[in-house]
Design an enzyme around this catalytic site. Structure first.
Site, PDB file in Angstrom:
ATOM      1  CG  LEU A   1      -2.065  -0.984   1.274  1.00  0.00           C
ATOM      2  CD1 LEU A   1      -2.726  -0.971   2.645  1.00  0.00           C
ATOM      3  CD2 LEU A   1      -3.090  -0.678   0.190  1.00  0.00           C
ATOM      4  CG  ASP A   2      -0.175   4.884  -2.096  1.00  0.00           C
ATOM      5  OD1 ASP A   2      -0.680   5.234  -1.017  1.00  0.00           O
ATOM      6  OD2 ASP A   2      -0.749   5.042  -3.194  1.00  0.00           O
ATOM      7  NE  ARG A   3       5.139   9.368   4.134  1.00  0.00           N
ATOM      8  CZ  ARG A   3       5.651  10.582   4.255  1.00  0.00           C
ATOM      9  NH1 ARG A   3       5.911  11.291   3.168  1.00  0.00           N
ATOM     10  NH2 ARG A   3       5.909  11.095   5.442  1.00  0.00           N
TER      11      ARG A   3
END
Length: 258
Positions: free
Chosen positions: A116-118
């Protein structure tokens, strides 16, 4: 002490073998090998790609035998603002900071199953069972990932249908069909539920950018039959044997498009 020469034949690269046995990531395992801390059948090996037979070869780390670790399956509610990596060159917090004892370098090596991206949050799985992880990540497995997404505008039905049908991203990647429905909407924002059966890089954000919308919040709420449920941000828990099995069980709708 002798250094082992390259072994003839085929096998699993030594760095990968150490990773599969839950010792460390491949990157860290390669460092252990290059610094002479790993022996195979009584000889030091300094080549991460050195092939080994995990069933027959005797592998030692710091003169201690390496044995397959107990398989671990973990669910984390990834909070926003942390990156999905072991170490970050910018010094930002990582998902391993949220794993507590499980995230310590001297503990079992658990790799994230996907990312999952930041800015995103929600359900993120970790395991040292590479075969199980590869099954979940394979597009052929058709494991659905469900996201709740808040955007900064209302998308009309023709645009929603375009998202459902598949779209071209950056003139390079074509998405597969997706399930998209409106959950609720306010005066200026809209919440969508988007179900994907693939995992292109930053796919949902890129899809909605093509649709002219900006993502305000993105939460992964389910992977296959496993729900995020009441797990709070930053909390993690072990999966039950039934949950582990359910994630790899054949599904009746696995051959249908999302």
């Amino acid at each position: 002490m002798k250094t082992a020469g390259k072994k003839a034949g085929t096998g699993v690269p030594l760095a990968r073998a150490l990773s599969k046995m839950g010792v460390a990531s491949r990157t860290v395992a390669s460092t252990l090998i290059l610094t002479g801390r790993v022996m195979v059948n009584g000889q030091v090996v300094r080549t991460p790609q050195h092939p080994v037979d995990m069933r027959r070869d005797r592998i030692f780390l710091d003169n201690q035998p390496v044995r397959p670790r107990t398989k671990v399956y973990l669910a984390l509610h990834k909070p926003p603002g942390v990156v999905t990596t072991r170490q970050d060159e910018k010094g930002r917090k990582t998902v391993y900071d949220a794993l507590g004892e499980w995230g310590k370098p001297d503990g079992q090596w658990l790799a994230p199953v996907g990312r999952l991206d930041r800015a995103s949050q929600g359900l993120l799985l970790f395991t040292n069972d590479t075969q199980w992880a590869n099954h979940l990540l394979s597009p052929e497995s058709h494991v659905a990932k469900v996201y709740h997404v808040q955007i900064d505008r209302h998308l009309d039905e023709p645009m929603l249908e375009r998202l459902r049908s598949g779209m071209l991203l950056d003139q390079e990647e074509q998405t597969r069909p997706a399930q998209v429905r409106v959950l609720r909407q306010g005066d200026k924002t809209q919440w969508l539920e988007i179900t994907l059966r693939e995992g292109l890089n930053r796919q949902i954000r890129r899809m909605l950018e093509v649709a002219g919308a900006e993502v305000l919040q993105l939460i992964r709420v389910a992977i296959g039959p496993l729900q995020l449920g009441e797990l709070k941000k930053g909390e993690c828990r072990l999966l039950s044997p039934a949950e582990v099995a359910a994630l790899t069980a054949p599904r009746a709708d696995s051959d249908r498009p999302a």
